[in-house]
Design an enzyme around this catalytic site. Structure first.
Site, mmCIF file in Angstrom:
data_model
loop_
_atom_site.group_PDB
_atom_site.id
_atom_site.type_symbol
_atom_site.label_atom_id
_atom_site.label_comp_id
_atom_site.label_asym_id
_atom_site.label_seq_id
_atom_site.Cartn_x
_atom_site.Cartn_y
_atom_site.Cartn_z
ATOM 1 N N LYS A 45 0.774 -1.122 -0.101
ATOM 2 C CA LYS A 45 0.151 0.025 0.142
ATOM 3 C C LYS A 45 0.749 1.350 0.150
ATOM 4 O O LYS A 45 0.409 2.242 -0.499
ATOM 5 C CB LYS A 45 -1.118 0.173 1.251
ATOM 6 C CG LYS A 45 -1.942 -1.348 1.232
ATOM 7 C CD LYS A 45 -3.149 -1.091 1.081
ATOM 8 C CE LYS A 45 -4.188 -2.079 0.899
ATOM 9 N NZ LYS A 45 -3.996 -3.327 1.265
HETATM 10 C C1 LIG Z 1 -4.460 -4.534 0.904
HETATM 11 C C2 LIG Z 1 -3.747 -5.856 0.634
HETATM 12 C C3 LIG Z 1 -4.148 -6.876 0.009
HETATM 13 C C4 LIG Z 1 -5.454 -6.764 -0.914
HETATM 14 O O1 LIG Z 1 -5.285 -5.721 -1.896
HETATM 15 P P1 LIG Z 1 -6.730 -5.375 -2.505
HETATM 16 O O2 LIG Z 1 -6.030 -3.940 -3.659
HETATM 17 O O3 LIG Z 1 -7.601 -4.661 -1.803
HETATM 18 O O4 LIG Z 1 -7.110 -6.401 -3.514
HETATM 19 C C5 LIG Z 1 -3.402 -7.859 -0.226
HETATM 20 N N1 LIG Z 1 -2.450 -8.028 0.684
HETATM 21 C C6 LIG Z 1 -1.905 -7.399 1.469
HETATM 22 C C7 LIG Z 1 -0.842 -7.649 2.224
HETATM 23 C C8 LIG Z 1 -2.680 -6.110 1.514
HETATM 24 O O5 LIG Z 1 -2.224 -4.906 2.408
#
Ligand SMILES: *Cc1c(COP(=O)(O)O)cnc(C)c1O
Length: 474
Positions: free
Chosen positions: A112
């Protein structure tokens, strides 16, 4: 570039407005009016660019003249300058077919950061042009919250309120949020699940009283600029593996469908992608939707991969919009039905359109542990449970051996140390950049999981729009 809502009745916005907005007023999500497209020659010419330069080139068509190219490049250099790896998103090899794209070298150890570090700078850049202070309201299953808080802590004219389900995020995730003591950061733990928290955020964006008083902004992956920033690493990895000449697929640990939707956008922009593998845990609404056309909400089951413990995948709406001929009013009717009954059947056009690029798979707890163990025993790599779900899906996808498959590593293994240790007997070390996380003081507000308490708390602590403050003075 102009932006329209997936539900067809909100006014069009420009890039700055779309970045600073949350949900569209008609309840939809913003998407560009068209997908910019690069020719194969243009894509080939991107090979070998440093990540920040590639990012500027991929994102400029979406940004348009809202930010000049030289300035956007400064922003991408600043955002990715905080990463702990010079390649930003290094690609590692598992075996002759499988690769690992490490997306967790940012400040809070999850992918993120890639979008959020840029988004914090974009907010500041676009707010510098004046206007109301921003009130960011978000829901997190762990990683979004820490990445967003790191990106905006201490920034002028921004107040952030982050809701998380109490007791359902890992200790590292919680501390990465609650130990940030900047006065503009408000962590709120609620009774309930991530979906409850997300539903309250959505309701707030549709609450006329809150919208009139505050300039509400989302940092969930419903924010278009976040998705835009995630398109870049698909190009980076595709270029490295020569996807103009050889089939390359991506396996993506999926929750809110933001990350894998960015892969879809990369494909629309001209990057050849053989398949996008949507990997889910036992909270498998997307797997059911893509396999049987059945998008119906079940109970959320807590797993070792909490960022994927969700049932409603907001960004799926963006795909459905594209697959239904971009008919916003028809989609609005379909989504209204879904919000009422908590179930919907995909149309034939949606199912057929999705199946040309997407496949899906579901991994349970045993599959997840086995994938962590395989990565460790066969390749000496420690991977986190989210990544392991995607690796499981990649290794069981049945794609021919000439298709290179890139598994997206979305979190650092140390962020989920307990699960990794259970699977391998090895406890991953927290990297030095998180410092004394476990010694720092925490600040957190506990609220019941009802909308009114949360709206009241935010109303008491956020900065109202200028016009409202002026009306008090009069
Ligand atoms: C947010 C997240 C996901 C999922 O991603 P999306 O964009 O919501 O599908 C998967 N793995 C981790 C570690 C995340 O932080």
């Amino acid at each position: 570039m102009r932006y329209i809502s997936t539900r067809g009745s909100a006014p069009e916005l420009d890039f700055a407005e779309a970045t600073l907005a949350g949900l569209a007023p008609d309840g939809g999500l913003y998407v560009p009016t068209e997908w910019p497209r690069f020719t194969p020659d243009e894509i080939a010419a991107f090979a070998g660019l440093p990540y920040a330069e590639l990012a500027q080139k991929i994102m400029q068509p979406f940004v348009g003249d809202a930010i000049a190219p030289e300035r956007l490049l400064e922003l991408t250099r600043t955002a990715y300058g905080r990463f702990a790896h010079a390649a930003i998103t290094p690609l590692k090899q598992f075996d002759e077919q499988h690769w690992l794209l490490e997306l967790f070298h940012g400040p809070t150890l999850a992918f993120k950061d890639i979008a959020m570090q840029l988004l914090g700078l974009l907010f500041e850049e676009l707010l510098a042009k004046g206007g109301d202070p921003l009130t960011i309201v978000g829901a997190t299953s762990g990683d979004t919250g820490s990445a967003a808080i790191d990106a905006v802590a201490g920034r002028e004219n921004i107040e952030i309120f982050m809701l998380h389900p109490r007791g359902r995020v890992s200790d590292v995730q919680r501390r990465q949020m609650t130990t940030v003591l900047a006065p503009n950061v408000h962590n709120i733990a609620i009774d309930g699940t991530f979906d409850d928290a997300q539903a309250m955020v959505k309701r707030m964006f549709n609450d006329p009283a809150m919208v009139a008083r505050f300039r509400l902004t989302a940092v969930n992956s419903i924010n278009w600029a976040r998705l835009m920033a995630q398109v870049v690493y698909y190009f980076a990895a595709g270029l490295q593996l020569g996807s103009l000449h050889r089939p390359v697929a991506f396996s993506v640990p999926t929750g809110n469908f933001g990350d894998v939707f960015a892969g879809y956008v990369a494909a629309q922009m001209g990057l050849p992608i053989e398949k996008l593998i949507v990997a889910t845990n036992v909270n498998d609404i997307l797997h059911r939707a893509l396999t049987y056309g059945d998008y119906s909400v079940g109970q959320v089951t807590p797993t070792a991969a909490p960022s994927m413990d969700i049932q409603v995948s907001s960004n799926f709406e963006r795909l459905l919009f594209d697959l239904s001929g971009r008919d916003g009013l028809a989609l609005a009717a379909q989504m209204d039905g879904f919000e009422f009954s908590k179930r919907m059947q995909l149309t034939n056009a949606q199912r057929e359109g999705a199946s040309s690029l997407f496949v899906s798979a579901r991994a349970d707890g045993v599959d997840t542990l086995q994938a962590i163990r395989w990565a460790w025993e066969a390749c000496g790599e420690l991977i986190d449970p989210h990544t392991a779900i995607a690796l499981h899906a990649a290794r069981h996808s049945g794609l021919p051996r000439d298709v290179g498959i890139v598994t997206l590593a979305t979190a650092h293994p140390a962020k989920f140390r307990d699960s990794v240790e259970r699977a391998t007997g090895h406890r991953p070390l927290l990297p030095g950049r998180v410092g004394d996380l476990f010694e720092r003081a925490e600040r957190i507000v506990d609220l019941p999981g009802d909308y009114d308490s949360i709206a009241r708390y935010i109303a008491e602590h956020a900065f109202p729009r200028r016009s409202i403050r002026d009306s008090w003075r009069r």
